[in-house]
Design a protein around this motif. Sequence first.
Motif, PDB file in Angstrom:
ATOM      1  N   SER A  63      45.599  26.300  46.286  1.00 11.72           N
ATOM      2  CA  SER A  63      46.675  27.049  46.924  1.00 11.72           C
ATOM      3  C   SER A  63      46.291  28.528  46.981  1.00 11.72           C
ATOM      4  CB  SER A  63      47.951  26.881  46.109  1.00 11.72           C
ATOM      5  OG  SER A  63      48.881  27.855  46.462  1.00 11.72           O
ATOM      6  N   ILE A  64      46.419  29.114  48.142  1.00 20.93           N
ATOM      7  CA  ILE A  64      46.083  30.531  48.300  1.00 20.93           C
ATOM      8  C   ILE A  64      47.002  31.391  47.447  1.00 20.93           C
ATOM      9  CG2 ILE A  64      46.028  32.437  49.961  1.00 20.93           C
ATOM     10  CD1 ILE A  64      45.103  30.387  52.048  1.00 20.93           C
ATOM     11  N   LEU A  65      48.276  31.031  47.364  1.00 20.25           N
ATOM     12  CA  LEU A  65      49.221  31.783  46.541  1.00 20.25           C
ATOM     13  C   LEU A  65      48.815  31.725  45.068  1.00 20.25           C
ATOM     14  CD1 LEU A  65      51.931  33.297  46.121  1.00 20.25           C
ATOM     15  CD2 LEU A  65      52.991  31.059  45.879  1.00 20.25           C
ATOM     16  N   ALA A  66      48.438  30.551  44.590  1.00 21.03           N
ATOM     17  CA  ALA A  66      48.044  30.415  43.189  1.00 21.03           C
ATOM     18  C   ALA A  66      46.757  31.187  42.904  1.00 21.03           C
ATOM     19  CB  ALA A  66      47.872  28.942  42.828  1.00 21.03           C
ATOM     20  N   VAL A  67      45.802  31.148  43.818  1.00 19.92           N
ATOM     21  CA  VAL A  67      44.549  31.887  43.620  1.00 19.92           C
ATOM     22  C   VAL A  67      44.820  33.390  43.636  1.00 19.92           C
ATOM     23  CG1 VAL A  67      42.278  32.393  44.616  1.00 19.92           C
ATOM     24  CG2 VAL A  67      43.075  30.034  44.488  1.00 19.92           C
ATOM     25  N   ALA A  68      45.683  33.854  44.541  1.00 16.34           N
ATOM     26  CA  ALA A  68      46.019  35.281  44.582  1.00 16.34           C
ATOM     27  C   ALA A  68      46.691  35.716  43.281  1.00 16.34           C
ATOM     28  CB  ALA A  68      46.925  35.571  45.782  1.00 16.34           C
ATOM     29  N   LEU A  69      47.596  34.890  42.765  1.00 15.26           N
ATOM     30  CA  LEU A  69      48.246  35.213  41.495  1.00 15.26           C
ATOM     31  C   LEU A  69      47.240  35.212  40.350  1.00 15.26           C
ATOM     32  CD1 LEU A  69      50.771  35.797  39.815  1.00 15.26           C
ATOM     33  CD2 LEU A  69      51.047  33.333  39.572  1.00 15.26           C
ATOM     34  N   LEU A  70      46.328  34.242  40.349  1.00 14.60           N
ATOM     35  CA  LEU A  70      45.296  34.185  39.318  1.00 14.60           C
ATOM     36  C   LEU A  70      44.445  35.447  39.344  1.00 14.60           C
ATOM     37  CD1 LEU A  70      43.859  31.862  37.351  1.00 14.60           C
ATOM     38  CD2 LEU A  70      42.088  32.235  39.045  1.00 14.60           C
ATOM     39  N   LEU A  71      44.054  35.886  40.539  1.00 19.77           N
ATOM     40  CA  LEU A  71      43.259  37.112  40.652  1.00 19.77           C
ATOM     41  C   LEU A  71      44.042  38.323  40.139  1.00 19.77           C
ATOM     42  CD1 LEU A  71      41.628  36.567  44.156  1.00 19.77           C
ATOM     43  CD2 LEU A  71      40.579  36.231  41.919  1.00 19.77           C
ATOM     44  N   ALA A  72      45.324  38.409  40.497  1.00 18.65           N
ATOM     45  CA  ALA A  72      46.145  39.531  40.042  1.00 18.65           C
ATOM     46  C   ALA A  72      46.310  39.517  38.524  1.00 18.65           C
ATOM     47  CB  ALA A  72      47.506  39.491  40.731  1.00 18.65           C
ATOM     48  N   LEU A  73      46.561  38.346  37.960  1.00 21.72           N
ATOM     49  CA  LEU A  73      46.697  38.252  36.500  1.00 21.72           C
ATOM     50  C   LEU A  73      45.375  38.555  35.802  1.00 21.72           C
ATOM     51  CD1 LEU A  73      48.983  35.104  36.129  1.00 21.72           C
ATOM     52  CD2 LEU A  73      49.536  37.431  35.402  1.00 21.72           C
ATOM     53  N   GLY A  74      44.273  38.088  36.371  1.00 18.63           N
ATOM     54  CA  GLY A  74      42.967  38.354  35.775  1.00 18.63           C
ATOM     55  C   GLY A  74      42.644  39.829  35.727  1.00 18.63           C
ATOM     56  N   VAL A  75      42.887  40.521  36.829  1.00 23.43           N
ATOM     57  CA  VAL A  75      42.630  41.965  36.865  1.00 23.43           C
ATOM     58  C   VAL A  75      43.572  42.691  35.912  1.00 23.43           C
ATOM     59  CG1 VAL A  75      42.781  44.009  38.357  1.00 23.43           C
ATOM     60  CG2 VAL A  75      41.626  41.949  39.171  1.00 23.43           C
ATOM     61  N   THR A  76      44.824  42.268  35.847  1.00 23.68           N
ATOM     62  CA  THR A  76      45.800  42.889  34.950  1.00 23.68           C
ATOM     63  C   THR A  76      45.388  42.724  33.492  1.00 23.68           C
ATOM     64  OG1 THR A  76      47.561  42.481  36.550  1.00 23.68           O
ATOM     65  CG2 THR A  76      48.232  42.902  34.278  1.00 23.68           C
ATOM     66  N   VAL A  77      44.976  41.507  33.112  1.00 25.45           N
ATOM     67  CA  VAL A  77      44.546  41.268  31.728  1.00 25.45           C
ATOM     68  C   VAL A  77      43.296  42.081  31.413  1.00 25.45           C
ATOM     69  CG1 VAL A  77      43.679  39.518  30.127  1.00 25.45           C
ATOM     70  CG2 VAL A  77      45.628  39.003  31.584  1.00 25.45           C
ATOM     71  N   ALA A  78      42.338  42.117  32.344  1.00 22.62           N
ATOM     72  CA  ALA A  78      41.116  42.888  32.112  1.00 22.62           C
ATOM     73  C   ALA A  78      41.432  44.365  31.928  1.00 22.62           C
ATOM     74  CB  ALA A  78      40.142  42.679  33.274  1.00 22.62           C
ATOM     75  N   CYS A  79      42.330  44.901  32.755  1.00 20.79           N
ATOM     76  CA  CYS A  79      42.715  46.311  32.603  1.00 20.79           C
ATOM     77  C   CYS A  79      43.417  46.560  31.269  1.00 20.79           C
ATOM     78  CB  CYS A  79      43.603  46.742  33.760  1.00 20.79           C
ATOM     79  SG  CYS A  79      42.740  46.873  35.330  1.00 20.79           S
ATOM     80  N   GLY A  80      44.253  45.618  30.841  1.00 24.55           N
ATOM     81  CA  GLY A  80      44.915  45.746  29.542  1.00 24.55           C
ATOM     82  C   GLY A  80      43.933  45.706  28.385  1.00 24.55           C
ATOM     83  N   ILE A  81      42.913  44.863  28.498  1.00 25.65           N
ATOM     84  CA  ILE A  81      41.897  44.789  27.437  1.00 25.65           C
ATOM     85  C   ILE A  81      41.111  46.091  27.378  1.00 25.65           C
ATOM     86  CG2 ILE A  81      39.760  43.645  26.740  1.00 25.65           C
ATOM     87  CD1 ILE A  81      40.964  41.029  27.818  1.00 25.65           C
TER      88      ILE A  81
END
Length: 176
Positions: free
Chosen positions: A103-121
């Motif tokens: 799902s494009i929506l799920a992949v977009a959310l995964l990318l957003a969460l991944g970048v957010t977690v990386a920035c938080g780390i």
Amino acid sequence: MTTVRESTTGRVSRAPSWVPVAAWGFGLVAVGLGAAAIVAVQADPLSRVLGALSAAVGLGALLWGATSLSLNRTPTPRAAIGTLFVGMGFAVALLATAPGRASILAVALLLALGVTVACGIVQGTRHPSPRSSLWGLVGAATLVTIVVVPALGVCQGAALLDADGTVLPVLTHDGH
């Protein structure tokens, strides 16, 4: 003139309290994408392998988030960031597989969460958070739930799509 660098060996990396919860959201979506790729009706071997790898990265993110909360620090920050980007790569690769069951929506959310977690780390590595905040955890859990639950629903929907765009019926095993 020489300058002395401050040693970072004695400093503990502690990301803000919302980072492990966001990692759980990343993990749940990665597992959902992986499961959808594995069980899709028209899944080919490549999409099943990518799905298994995505699910493994997702389970690792769930474990990392739990470990981070239990230790009250950020374990293996570099490895965590690297794994996040590998998981994001698997998700994008799932979009390119022949059946295209991601799902494009799920992949977009995964990318957003991944970048957010990386920035938080990274933020926790450079400026360690003094302590965990209960309100930060509650707010993160609420936000992640609001965005992750619909993404998990579209993961299943993408797995049930036929090549012509119709939804395949879910077979029940009544009487077996």
